[in-house]
Scaffold this motif. Structure first.
Motif, PDB file in Angstrom:
ATOM      1  N   HIS A  39      32.059  62.350 -69.069  1.00 42.81           N
ATOM      2  CA  HIS A  39      33.168  62.240 -68.141  1.00 42.81           C
ATOM      3  C   HIS A  39      33.869  61.235 -69.110  1.00 42.81           C
ATOM      4  N   HIS A  41      37.966  59.676 -70.522  1.00 43.35           N
ATOM      5  CA  HIS A  41      39.239  59.898 -70.778  1.00 43.35           C
ATOM      6  C   HIS A  41      40.271  60.251 -72.457  1.00 43.35           C
ATOM      7  N   ASP A 250      36.798  69.127 -63.618  1.00 44.16           N
ATOM      8  CA  ASP A 250      37.118  67.311 -62.218  1.00 44.16           C
ATOM      9  C   ASP A 250      38.037  67.323 -61.602  1.00 44.16           C
ATOM     10  N   ASP A 416      33.672  57.089 -68.204  1.00 42.45           N
ATOM     11  CA  ASP A 416      34.418  57.469 -67.246  1.00 42.45           C
ATOM     12  C   ASP A 416      35.712  56.021 -68.371  1.00 42.45           C
TER      13      ASP A 416
HETATM   14 ZN   LIG Z   1      37.476  60.057 -64.801  1.00 38.76          ZN
END
Ligand SMILES: [Zn+2]
Length: 470
Positions: A39, A41, A250, A416
């Motif tokens: 997970h 970005h 998510d 993350d």
């Molecule tokens: Zn996130």
């Protein structure tokens, strides 16, 4: 006089020599395992185009809200750091000036995980051997800038150098996934997958919600005027995301609320939120959608992640001038026991569902989350998140969850992050902290050392792969 930058090989390990020796041995077994990043970005365009990063400031400072929130808290204006405004008006455009300002203020990061990650990036990736400060700012800028102009620092080369086995990005269903397609159709073997983050079409309080939903339904060939058309559009886009490798969804909601409405009530609620009804309807709609997403996950196998309870863009002036995600997000109190009950009543015992829970409220680790995940087969605990992705945050997480939920109801580490270069540093911190925690259990004769080695490997690699079905 410059001062040497040296990463101590025993950093984050216990100070007691006997325990430290156990931590070293455990860490030696996991240090070089591949990175699973289930997970995060990062921008898939980086891996699709494989273009050079432009300069040190636009790579390491301008996009990093961990960095500029701290600088801003001490009076450094975001304009001076080159953070773009929503109007497109000019802010500082000289990357060297931004870098010098950052170097002048680097002492502000003492004792923070940002300092640890950045020092790792400077030493391990760029080979810098002096500490960043005013006197070394230009040396840093020139060294990093020169490296970034070479092929070894293109995104794909770094991905391979970092030992990344798989990375997941996060996209909205309004995204075409074109970069993921480019990556898949290229001759590069790096595994980059997406994740389904439907907040813009699930949250009636999101900007442009009704228009988003109409676009979302039209792309799926479904009627946005009907609740069943809207749900069918989710199924369509989830299938599209699965084709792009997604194994997870998510959900970033203001609370963990779930609901179990009748079909007629859900359809009526959908009509009301599309017409622009108020905050109570919005909260109920998000709650119902978590239950709908769980139902779809049971059908298509996608793992759910819930990242709840953040007050986004708390600083109204920063929001107005610079937009969202500018370091102004503040944690809220968490509540899961009542909030999750409607969803758990339906699916909590279903082994086909995995719902991974995150929190920014550490108070609920031992009171709510560990007891819930230590009971319901559908629940797992996500790693310490965001403000708690830190040595102390990791220690508190293990202290407060392990005795009730064990290690195997947790899912390994998530970085993350948008900060691509910090990914190995973040995983390394998690591996060291888990080994430090396990070494303590071994030293106190609470866990045999051979079993601690197995757990260390699970926490660094196996659990993430298993939980996220990778
Ligand atoms: Zn996130």
């Amino acid at each position: 006089m410059t001062r040497p930058l040296k990463l101590h090989p025993d950093r984050l390990f216990p100070a007691d020599p006997a325990t430290r020796a156990i931590a070293r041995s455990l860490y030696a077994g996991v240090r070089d395992l591949p990175i699973i990043s289930p997970h995060g970005h990062t921008d898939p365009a980086w891996f699709a185009a494989d273009a050079l990063f432009s300069d040190p400031a636009s790579l390491l400072i301008v996009p990093d809200h961990y960095v500029f929130r701290m600088l801003m808290s001490q009076g450094v204006p975001l304009d001076a750091l080159g953070v773009p405004t929503v109007y497109g008006s000019a802010t500082e455009a000289d990357p060297r000036a931004i870098w010098r300002l950052f170097a002048d203020n680097y002492h502000l990061f003492r004792g923070t995980p940002s300092r640890m990650w950045l020092d790792w990036v400077f030493a391990e990736i760029f080979g810098l051997d002096v500490i960043l400060e005013r006197a070394t700012a230009d040396h840093y800028f020139d060294t990093i800038d020169a490296a970034l102009k070479t092929d070894a620092f293109r995104p794909r080369a770094l991905f391979e150098r970092f030992g990344i086995e798989l990375i997941a990005t996060t996209e909205s269903p309004l995204d075409s996934l074109e970069h993921h397609r480019t990556i898949r159709e290229s001759d590069w073997s790096g595994r980059v997958v997406t994740a389904y983050r439907p907040d813009p079409v699930v949250d009636p309080e999101a900007a442009g919600f009704a228009a988003n939903v109409r676009t979302f339904c039209a792309a799926a060939g479904e009627d946005a005027g009907r609740w069943d058309g809207y749900l069918a559009a989710h199924r369509f886009h989830r299938a599209r995301f699965r084709e792009a490798g997604a194994t997870s969804t998510d959900h970033g909601h203001p609370s963990a609320a779930t609901a179990n409405l009748s079909e007629a009530d859900a359809a009526a609620l959908y009509a009301r939120v599309m017409a622009g009804s108020g905050a109570a309807d919005a909260e109920l709609f998000r709650a119902q959608l978590l239950t709908e997403m769980a139902r779809m996950s049971i059908d298509d196998g996608m793992v759910m992640q819930l990242h709840p309870a953040v007050y986004r863009s708390h600083n109204v002036a920063v929001l107005a001038r610079f937009g969202r995600d500018k370091g102004g997000d503040i944690p809220l109190q968490g509540e899961f026991v009542h909030a999750l009950k409607p969803l758990l009543d339906l699916f909590g015992n279903d082994p086909r569902l995995t719902l991974i829970l995150f929190t920014l409220d550490e108070d609920v680790y031992s009171r709510e989350l560990a007891p819930l995940a230590g009971h319901y087969p559908a629940l797992r605990l996500g790693p310490p998140w965001w403000f708690h992705d830190s040595p102390e945050g990791m220690r508190r997480f293990r202290e407060r969850t392990t005795e009730t939920a064990g290690f195997y109801n947790s899912v390994g580490f998530n970085d993350d992050t948008r900060a691509f270069l910090s990914i190995p540093a973040r995983h390394d911190v998690a591996r060291r902290m888990d080994c430090a925690w396990l070494a303590q259990l071994v030293a106190e004769h609470r866990l045999p050392e051979d079993e601690a080695h197995e757990v260390a490997r699970a926490l660094a690699y196996d659990l993430a792969k298993a939980a996220y079905k990778l």
